[in-house]
Design a protein around this motif. Sequence first.
Motif, mmCIF file in Angstrom:
data_model
loop_
_atom_site.group_PDB
_atom_site.id
_atom_site.type_symbol
_atom_site.label_atom_id
_atom_site.label_comp_id
_atom_site.label_asym_id
_atom_site.label_seq_id
_atom_site.Cartn_x
_atom_site.Cartn_y
_atom_site.Cartn_z
ATOM 1 N N ARG A 210 0.844 -1.186 0.000
ATOM 2 C CA ARG A 210 0.000 0.000 0.000
ATOM 3 C C ARG A 210 0.881 1.238 0.000
ATOM 4 O O ARG A 210 1.970 1.251 0.571
ATOM 5 N N THR A 211 0.378 2.288 -0.642
ATOM 6 C CA THR A 211 1.061 3.578 -0.653
ATOM 7 C C THR A 211 0.273 4.550 0.208
ATOM 8 O O THR A 211 -0.937 4.702 0.042
ATOM 9 N N ILE A 212 0.972 5.205 1.129
ATOM 10 C CA ILE A 212 0.369 6.227 1.977
ATOM 11 C C ILE A 212 0.964 7.554 1.548
ATOM 12 O O ILE A 212 2.184 7.753 1.624
ATOM 13 N N ALA A 213 0.120 8.446 1.064
ATOM 14 C CA ALA A 213 0.600 9.686 0.456
ATOM 15 C C ALA A 213 0.100 10.903 1.223
ATOM 16 O O ALA A 213 -1.052 10.944 1.671
ATOM 17 N N GLY A 214 0.967 11.892 1.340
ATOM 18 C CA GLY A 214 0.576 13.132 1.990
ATOM 19 C C GLY A 214 1.789 13.961 2.353
ATOM 20 O O GLY A 214 2.938 13.543 2.157
ATOM 21 N N PRO A 215 1.573 15.149 2.922
ATOM 22 C CA PRO A 215 2.686 15.979 3.407
ATOM 23 C C PRO A 215 3.406 15.297 4.567
ATOM 24 O O PRO A 215 2.862 14.399 5.215
ATOM 25 N N ALA A 216 4.603 15.756 4.855
ATOM 26 C CA ALA A 216 5.432 15.125 5.888
ATOM 27 C C ALA A 216 4.717 15.027 7.227
ATOM 28 O O ALA A 216 4.709 13.960 7.866
#
Length: 235
Positions: A210-216
Motif C-alpha cells: 500500500r502507498t500512503i501519500a501526503g505531506p510530511a
Amino acid sequence: MGTHADRTSGTTPGRDFTAASRDALVEALLSAGPGRPTLCEGWNTEHLAAHIVLRENSPLMAGLLFPPLARSLERRTKALGDSASTPDAYQRLTERVAAGPQPPARLRGHARTAVFSSEISGRLKDTRAARKAAQATNLLEFFVHTEDVRRAQDRWAPRHLADDYANALFAEFTRRARLMYRSEPTGIVLARSTGQRVVARPASRDGSSRTIAGPAGELVMHGFGRRGHALVLVD
C-alpha cells in the motif's frame, strides 16, 4: 485553531527544530486551556502537559519501556494533571513544559550548585551532538503531541510547515518507519507530497503493498497511530 506564527511556519524558520517544536506545543496547550480533550485517550490537555514534564524529569518514565513501572507512571501522570486543572496551576505546568528538563530538586535547593548545573547544561545543549540527540528524541514527540491538542479541538486547520522543518520531521520519521509499520499485513510505501518515496515495509510474499501519500506532517501522524486524524491518501 489556525496556523501558528512560530518557527515551524512561515518563510523564515529557525534552525533549532526541537526548540521550535517545543514552542508550538506550549502555544497549543495555552491556546486550548485546561480541561480540553486531546487525541490521547483518557488525557485532557493538563494530563498531556504532565506527561511531557514527567517524560523529561522523572525516572518513572522508564514505565514507557518497563511494564512494572507503567501503572505508577499512569497514576503520577493523572495526579499531576489533575492538580493543574485550574487556570493558574495549568499556566505553571505549561511553563514547566516550556522550561524543558531541570536539575533534580535536591540540587535546585543549593544556589551555587544550581547555577553551576545550569551553566553546564546550557553549554552541553549548545553542542552540535547535543542538538542532534535532542532532535532525535523530541522532534517527533513534540510535533505529534502538538497535533494531539490541536486536532482534538473544534475547527482546527493544518499548519503550514516551513520546508526545512518538514524535511527534518520526515528525515526523523523515516528512520523509525520500519519499526512503526512492522506489524502491517502488506508492504508500506510512504509517498511525500514533494515526490519523495520511502519503503517503510517491504512488499509481502504475495507482492501486495500500500502507498500512503501526503505531506510530511500528515505521514508522521499516520505513522504514530493517529490514522483517523491524518490527512493522507491510502492506495
